[in-house]
Each structure stands twice: as C-alpha cells, then as structure tokens.
Enzyme design. Structure first.
Site, PDB file in Angstrom:
ATOM      1  N   ASP B  89      10.194  -3.389   1.176  1.00  0.00           N
ATOM      2  CA  ASP B  89      10.815  -2.048   0.766  1.00  0.00           C
ATOM      3  C   ASP B  89      12.279  -2.345   1.148  1.00  0.00           C
ATOM      4  O   ASP B  89      12.754  -3.372   1.803  1.00  0.00           O
ATOM      5  CB  ASP B  89      10.238  -1.093   1.740  1.00  0.00           C
ATOM      6  CG  ASP B  89      10.657   0.293   1.452  1.00  0.00           C
ATOM      7  OD1 ASP B  89      11.454   0.498   0.372  1.00  0.00           O
ATOM      8  OD2 ASP B  89      10.202   1.287   2.035  1.00  0.00           O
ATOM      9  N   SER B  90      13.129  -1.503   0.514  1.00  0.00           N
ATOM     10  CA  SER B  90      14.775  -1.841   0.291  1.00  0.00           C
ATOM     11  C   SER B  90      15.336  -1.381   1.491  1.00  0.00           C
ATOM     12  O   SER B  90      16.449  -1.724   1.596  1.00  0.00           O
ATOM     13  CB  SER B  90      15.272  -0.842  -0.871  1.00  0.00           C
ATOM     14  OG  SER B  90      15.270   0.257  -0.583  1.00  0.00           O
ATOM     15  N   GLY B  91      14.780  -0.654   2.418  1.00  0.00           N
ATOM     16  CA  GLY B  91      15.538  -0.165   3.585  1.00  0.00           C
ATOM     17  C   GLY B  91      15.865   1.354   3.385  1.00  0.00           C
ATOM     18  O   GLY B  91      16.342   2.012   4.305  1.00  0.00           O
ATOM     19  N   GLY B  92      16.113   1.716   2.026  1.00  0.00           N
ATOM     20  CA  GLY B  92      16.859   2.946   1.918  1.00  0.00           C
ATOM     21  C   GLY B  92      15.772   4.019   2.555  1.00  0.00           C
ATOM     22  O   GLY B  92      16.588   5.110   3.195  1.00  0.00           O
ATOM     23  N   PHE B  93      14.414   4.212   2.423  1.00  0.00           N
ATOM     24  CA  PHE B  93      13.681   5.017   3.286  1.00  0.00           C
ATOM     25  C   PHE B  93      13.748   5.005   4.795  1.00  0.00           C
ATOM     26  O   PHE B  93      13.949   6.097   5.493  1.00  0.00           O
ATOM     27  CB  PHE B  93      12.194   4.990   2.855  1.00  0.00           C
ATOM     28  CG  PHE B  93      11.435   6.175   3.300  1.00  0.00           C
ATOM     29  CD1 PHE B  93      11.269   7.262   3.014  1.00  0.00           C
ATOM     30  CD2 PHE B  93      10.437   5.796   4.476  1.00  0.00           C
ATOM     31  CE1 PHE B  93      10.618   8.301   3.513  1.00  0.00           C
ATOM     32  CE2 PHE B  93       9.628   6.909   5.071  1.00  0.00           C
ATOM     33  CZ  PHE B  93       9.807   8.055   4.335  1.00  0.00           C
ATOM     34  N   GLN B 194      13.923   8.782  -8.466  1.00  0.00           N
ATOM     35  CA  GLN B 194      14.201   9.945  -7.653  1.00  0.00           C
ATOM     36  C   GLN B 194      14.301  11.184  -8.277  1.00  0.00           C
ATOM     37  O   GLN B 194      14.291  11.109  -9.707  1.00  0.00           O
ATOM     38  CB  GLN B 194      15.230   9.614  -6.647  1.00  0.00           C
ATOM     39  CG  GLN B 194      15.102   8.605  -5.610  1.00  0.00           C
ATOM     40  CD  GLN B 194      14.042   8.772  -4.363  1.00  0.00           C
ATOM     41  OE1 GLN B 194      13.818  10.035  -4.396  1.00  0.00           O
ATOM     42  NE2 GLN B 194      13.862   7.626  -3.782  1.00  0.00           N
ATOM     43  N   GLY B 221      10.443   9.305  -3.025  1.00  0.00           N
ATOM     44  CA  GLY B 221      10.865  10.511  -2.621  1.00  0.00           C
ATOM     45  C   GLY B 221       9.837  11.508  -2.857  1.00  0.00           C
ATOM     46  O   GLY B 221      10.073  12.740  -2.717  1.00  0.00           O
ATOM     47  N   ASP B 271       0.854   2.214  -1.136  1.00  0.00           N
ATOM     48  CA  ASP B 271       0.992   1.770   0.126  1.00  0.00           C
ATOM     49  C   ASP B 271       1.052   3.013   1.094  1.00  0.00           C
ATOM     50  O   ASP B 271       1.494   4.014   0.760  1.00  0.00           O
ATOM     51  CB  ASP B 271       2.250   0.763   0.401  1.00  0.00           C
ATOM     52  CG  ASP B 271       3.483   1.929   0.593  1.00  0.00           C
ATOM     53  OD1 ASP B 271       4.130   2.337  -0.366  1.00  0.00           O
ATOM     54  OD2 ASP B 271       3.838   1.995   1.741  1.00  0.00           O
ATOM     55  N   CYS B 309     -21.248  -0.774   5.232  1.00  0.00           N
ATOM     56  CA  CYS B 309     -19.819  -1.255   5.014  1.00  0.00           C
ATOM     57  C   CYS B 309     -19.818  -2.759   5.452  1.00  0.00           C
ATOM     58  O   CYS B 309     -20.431  -3.135   6.270  1.00  0.00           O
ATOM     59  CB  CYS B 309     -18.906  -0.454   5.886  1.00  0.00           C
ATOM     60  SG  CYS B 309     -17.387  -1.258   5.966  1.00  0.00           S
ATOM     61  N   CYS B 311     -17.183  -4.529   6.534  1.00  0.00           N
ATOM     62  CA  CYS B 311     -16.097  -4.741   7.317  1.00  0.00           C
ATOM     63  C   CYS B 311     -16.492  -5.699   8.328  1.00  0.00           C
ATOM     64  O   CYS B 311     -17.353  -5.366   8.892  1.00  0.00           O
ATOM     65  CB  CYS B 311     -15.236  -3.800   7.450  1.00  0.00           C
ATOM     66  SG  CYS B 311     -15.636  -2.872   8.743  1.00  0.00           S
ATOM     67  N   CYS B 314     -18.041  -3.257  11.206  1.00  0.00           N
ATOM     68  CA  CYS B 314     -19.103  -2.588  10.965  1.00  0.00           C
ATOM     69  C   CYS B 314     -20.292  -3.778  10.873  1.00  0.00           C
ATOM     70  O   CYS B 314     -21.472  -3.506  11.270  1.00  0.00           O
ATOM     71  CB  CYS B 314     -19.141  -1.776   9.559  1.00  0.00           C
ATOM     72  SG  CYS B 314     -18.231  -0.490   9.619  1.00  0.00           S
ATOM     73  N   HIS B 340     -11.457  -1.566  10.028  1.00  0.00           N
ATOM     74  CA  HIS B 340     -12.387  -0.855   9.236  1.00  0.00           C
ATOM     75  C   HIS B 340     -11.409  -0.161   8.176  1.00  0.00           C
ATOM     76  O   HIS B 340     -11.800  -0.068   6.977  1.00  0.00           O
ATOM     77  CB  HIS B 340     -13.145  -0.074   9.937  1.00  0.00           C
ATOM     78  CG  HIS B 340     -14.164   1.046   9.146  1.00  0.00           C
ATOM     79  ND1 HIS B 340     -15.193   0.619   8.672  1.00  0.00           N
ATOM     80  CD2 HIS B 340     -13.652   2.305   8.985  1.00  0.00           C
ATOM     81  CE1 HIS B 340     -15.554   1.504   7.863  1.00  0.00           C
ATOM     82  NE2 HIS B 340     -14.632   2.468   7.974  1.00  0.00           N
TER      83      HIS B 340
END
Lengths: 378, 378
Positions: B89-93, B194, B221, B271, B309, B311, B314, B340
């Site tokens: 991620d760019s860091g903007g958020f 945006q 955004g 994500d 499941c 995983c 489980c 899980h």
C-alpha cells in the site's frame, strides 16, 4: 517401568514407559500452564520441536475452563490434541505463588482464585480428583510449598504435613484409578521432596516418602529464593536418598547451566518457564551463548538466530526480521522466539542423552556449563 | 499480463502474471501490515492456508524498521521469507487514518509518526522510493484519501491532485525500475480511483487515470463511512470505466458478502483486516454463517469450528478448546482463530473462482450473500 540404559558417574540415561508413550530421559518438559504453550505455539509445533512431555497446571485448569469440562472432553490430552504424555502439577505451588487469602490446615488450603476472587478449597483428595479428571499421564502430589529461607520449625512442620498428604494422595489416586468412569486408569503419582534448605529435613523427608515406593520422585521447593549454590547443595545431598530405579524430577529448574549441573547430580526430569519467558523479551539461547535480539547490532543481520540450528525459526528467518517483529510487538516475533528457545532446550536434552550414552557427559558439561549462559561474543 | 479466462456476466475469472508468480483472480490478499500477519501467523502457514498475495504497508515499514534496512536485506519478500507476490500500500491511507498533524500540499503530506511523533514528509516520489526499496511485486499509487461524506469541491480538488500525483508516481517508478541497484526492476504500479461518493467525479477521475494504461487499477476511498449501498453504487458506476484487460482492486473491502457483491460487479482483487480482527474477538466465519466462540453454548462443544473445513485449526481443535484459549487470553487462541478466518477467505475466493469458471456464480452469490454474514443457527 523406568529403565536405566546407561550411567556416566551420577548422570543417568533412562527410559520411562507410560501408557501414553515412552519418555527418553533426561527430559525437559515444555510448560503449557493453561493447556497452551505461551507465545502461541501449537501442539503440532510442539511435536515438531522435539517435545516429549507437556506440563499443564491443575490450579489453572481447575479455575478455567474447569476440570469437569476437560473430563467431558476426554481429558487434557484430548482437549488440547496432544497425543504424547502430559504431567500435571498438583496446584500446591500455584496456591503458594498466585492465590490470595490462603489459610492452610491439615485438611488442605483455602484460597481465593486469582481470576475472580472466589473462595476455593484444595487438599490432597481435591488435587487428585482434579488431576484424575484432567487424565494426565503423571499426577504430582499435593504439597505445602514454602519460600526460602524459612524458619526450621516451620519447614519441619510443613514437611510432616506434606508427608501425611502424600499418603492421602496415593490412597485417593488408587481409588480414582479403580473407578469405572476414570479416563486414565494408569495415572502415575510422583511424590515431592520438601525441606527448604535444611539438609537433615530434606534427607529425612526423602527417606520417608521413598518408603511409599511411588513411580517417581520430585525435588520441590527449590529455585524459590535460595540461590544457585544452595540449590545444587540440596540436590547433591538429597539425590543419594532417592530411589535409584525411579525417575527424579527437579521442579521448575532452570537455565541450561542448571540443567547440566542437575543431570550431573542424577536428575532425570526438568521443567521451566524460562525459555518461553526469555524469548518474549528477545533473549534467545544459542550454542554460542545467550543472544539479545534487541541489541542494535542485529538490526541488519541476515543470519538466523543460531547458525546450524534446525528449529523452524532458524530454518526460515533472520535475526533482523525477528528483531523487527519483537520491537514492533508483533505476536509472530514472540512465537518464533519461543519456538526457537523450546527447540534449544529439547535439543540440549537430546545432546545430554547422547553424551551420557557415549561416555562424554563430563566433557559436554565442562564445555557448556559456563558458555551457554554467557552472552554471545561476536 | 492479465488474462481473463472466463466471465460470468460481469464477474471475471482471471490470471495475473507477475515476476514473483501467477495470481489467480478473484483473489483476497492477506494483510501483513508490518511484514507480519496479525495473530502470530507465519509465512509458512500463509502458504499452507492458500494465500496467494501478502499485503504490506509502506507507511508502517518506512517508520519501522525502515525501508532502507529492508532493502539491504533483499526487500520485503526476502525480509519476511515470503516467496510469492507482495502488494504494498502506498501509505496514503495510513497518513489519513493513523498519523497526526497532517499538512497536505501539492508536493505531498507532512505528518507526525504515530510511533515517536517525528515529522515526516511523504509525496508521490517518496512513496515510490520506499516501495522500490521494499521491492514489492505491486506498488500502489500515492493518493489523497478523504473520509465520506466530504464536500464536493473538496473531493474534486483531491481528485485532481491524486491524478497529478499519479503521473509523478508513474514517472518516478519508471525511473527507479531502470536504476541498476533496484531489487525488483519489474515492479508494477496500480493507480487508485478516488471521488468520494460523487458519481461524476468518480467517473471523470477513472477515465483520466485509465489513460495512463497502468498494469492495474484500484478503487480507493470506499468503506470509509459511506455505508454499503453507497459503496456498491459507486463500484457499479465506476467499473464500466475501468480498463477491461486490467485487474481491478477494491481496497480495504470487506465482509464475505461485500466480496460476493463486488466480484459480481467485476472486481478482481481484495484486501481487508476483517478476518483477522474478527478472529481476535472470537468471531469465526463458517459456511453456516458467523460463529461467536465466546457464546456459552460452545464451552463443551467437541466439534471443530467449521465441520468439513480443511484449515489447520479445524483439522486439529475443538470449539471448546478454542473458546477456552480465547477466554484465557492465550495467544494460541488468537492465532488458531486468525488462521481459520484467513483460510476461510482464501477458500471463499477459490470457490468463487470455481463458480465463475463453471457458470454458477449467480447461484453461488444468491446462496451465500446473506447466509455467510448471519449468525450460525444451531
């Protein structure tokens, strides 16, 4: 049941046969107080890092989630999905160290839960009942624990009470093992030697409890304030009075150096929270000595924590990454560090066993007893 | 580079080829903000639970341990020992959501570190330089993030700035990729759309950034206060203006239901911190709905969290054990629960891909869009 394969002076290479599998000794038991290893290590990983026996706590599991609940779910081994042996501590030490408002009588101990403050009574019968519910492989006797130093008279009285309680523990566990609903009808009882730092009390108590011919014996009440020399002295004095053909367990000990000293004095079983606790603070055991990951010099170090170590952490990650995780308080850092330190302890015991088998334990002891607890020199 | 294998109405089954491996889409990226998944999940486990792409954060890694350090150690993939693709991620958020004392100019953003308060400047060039040091597979454009709702004029100005910044990001990353010392010379740039909740601004901005013909485009955004209907409406409006032959990434979203909705609207990448965050509070996703482990009725439940499941949790542990661990605040409980939930998300994407491939995505969507976010009915 306990077979001594080889001795090297007083050091013993043994094999303890239990209903849940064989334990190769000397052995370090990995501590999972509340049916979980600290730092998020799973039982699958425990097996991977060479753990033979997992230790859980009667006091903690009685309070939460409750031993009756664990019994319904098949006992603590089934509950946490750990197919190998489990030893349960009796709760005596936790009542002494964690609980509040204790009142000790000949019946047992009244105390307040450290979780919700409710009043609880635990005596020899209660401890055996809880451990029978937990269905561990080895149950520990319920004893009266005291800090060191303590007045002679007080220690003497506590020893006598602990000896009387041991008979009640034995009788109650025999009864419980014979009941139809009991999960592990082959649960074993280890007695615990007490006596503070008084040699005569220690020996007298050991001789008395040895008469019960239990499957194993522990030395308790050490590493509670008396200093290392005192501790080694007491082990040295007591050991000759412990049955030769039974495993001996030094409770709550210790550093790699302590373990080497105690194996040399004839001890077979160990447990300690130290490897996990140190790991959480970024202190790793390595074959070159102790390594403090928080040290700035590891910030850009691409090497694994310990070169040549086969643990899951060293096989995959660098000092720099671990240092970053621990500094950033990422849980993964704690977990990888705990994994490494537990692996190191299990590996230490493996090497000790090899050294005794092949008659070089004395050399091994001399090589490592100092170096393992000193800082890594770079 | 991006191949669409199959479509089912607007839903797309794609394959994104990168220098670090192929990404099968739709895909959920597992969030490892500071180069570690929350809850102590290791990269070895990430692979085991079907994670294709790991997401790390430029802002966090720039502050600690520092991107220059990570560059020295071979980039973030080498640093954390994750051989598959990483998106940064760019860091903007994070500047918008975590940092204090922000001052935004056309050059970039001045802000105070949330760790030690020191003043930091980050603009498009700085973000690209950091991401180039991290050597991720995909770098995100540095954008100006705003909360919803926001005034039209303000959003319009932010959009224009974000569009200007994108050109600078592209130029700078091209330059960095051409330098001899760059670790990943094939680092890809995704642009970010945006425009708040204003349809005309969203579309105009999307059309403008699409002209740059970048390897992928994200919708940013959203999920920042506007509500689900608004979010779906914006995706629905923007998507037709996104290049057909490029992957589309909906940032920071969302619940299983959100993912189903967005896939249906033509989104390929996702994500979200939700699966890990819910897990830490004892809330597990299952194919029968959401399961709250803290519920008393699971105290003695020997079943795995989700029957069927596959995983690691489980396969090995019961609801009763997990509940105990989480109530006792044992780190292992958090870890097993996070494992899980991440597995569930990766499995959800696998099933979505299968459904699109085999023309039953609409049925799949109708079957699960409500039930997956409702409570389990027992």
């Amino acid at each position: 049941m306990f077979e001594i394969l080889k001795t090297d002076r007083r050091a013993r290479r043994g094999r303890f046969y239990t209903v849940h599998g064989v334990i190769e000794t000397p052995v370090f038991m990995n501590v999972g107080t509340a049916a979980a290893i600290k730092g998020g290590v799973s039982t699958r990983e425990l097996a991977e890092i060479g753990c033979q026996v997992q230790l859980s706590n009667t006091y903690h599991l009685h309070l939460r989630p409750g031993d009756e609940l664990i019994r319904e779910l098949g006992g603590v081994r089934s509950f946490m999905n750990w197919p190998r042996p489990v030893l349960t501590d009796s709760g005596g030490f936790q009542v002494y160290s964690l609980a509040k408002l204790r009142k000790i009588t000949d019946d047992g101990v009244y105390f307040s839960s450290h979780i919700d403050g409710r009043l609880i009574f635990m005596g020899p019968e209660e401890s055996m009942k809880i451990q029978s519910n937990l269905a561990s492989t080895i149950a520990m006797a319920f004893d009266e624990c005291i800090g060191n130093p303590a007045p002679y008279d007080y220690v003497e009285k506590a020893c006598e009470r602990t000896a009387r309680w041991l008979v009640r523990c034995r009788d109650e566990l025999e009864r419980l093992n014979s009941l139809p609903g009991t999960i592990n009808k082959h649960q074993l009882l280890f007695g615990i030697n007490q006596g503070g730092t008084y040699e005569d009390l220690r020996v007298r108590h050991m001789e008395r409890i040895a008469e019960l011919d239990l499957p194993g014996y522990a030395i308790g009440g050490l590493a509670v304030g008396e200093g290392l020399r005192e501790m080694y002295r007491i082990i040295d004095i007591v050991e000759p009075h412990m049955p030769q053909n039974k495993p001996r367990y030094l409770m709550g000990v210790g550093t790699p150096a302590d373990i080497l000293e105690a194996v040399r004095l004839g001890i077979d079983f160990f447990d300690c929270v130290l490897p996990a606790r140190n790991a959480r603070h970024g202190s790793l055991f390595t074959w070159q000595g102790k390594l403090n990951l928080l040290n700035e010099k590891y910030a850009r170090d691409p090497c694994p924590p310990d070169q040549g170590c086969g643990c899951p952490t060293c096989r995959s990650h660098s000092r720099a990454y671990l240092r970053h995780l621990i500094k950033a308080k990422e849980v993964l850092g704690m977990r990888l560090a705990v994994l490494h330190n537990l692996y190191f302890y299990n590996e230490l015991m493996l090497k000790i066993r090899g050294a005794i088998e092949n008659n070089y334990f004395e050399d091994f002891y001399n090589k490592y007893r100092i170096s393992l607890i000193e800082r890594v020199k770079d």
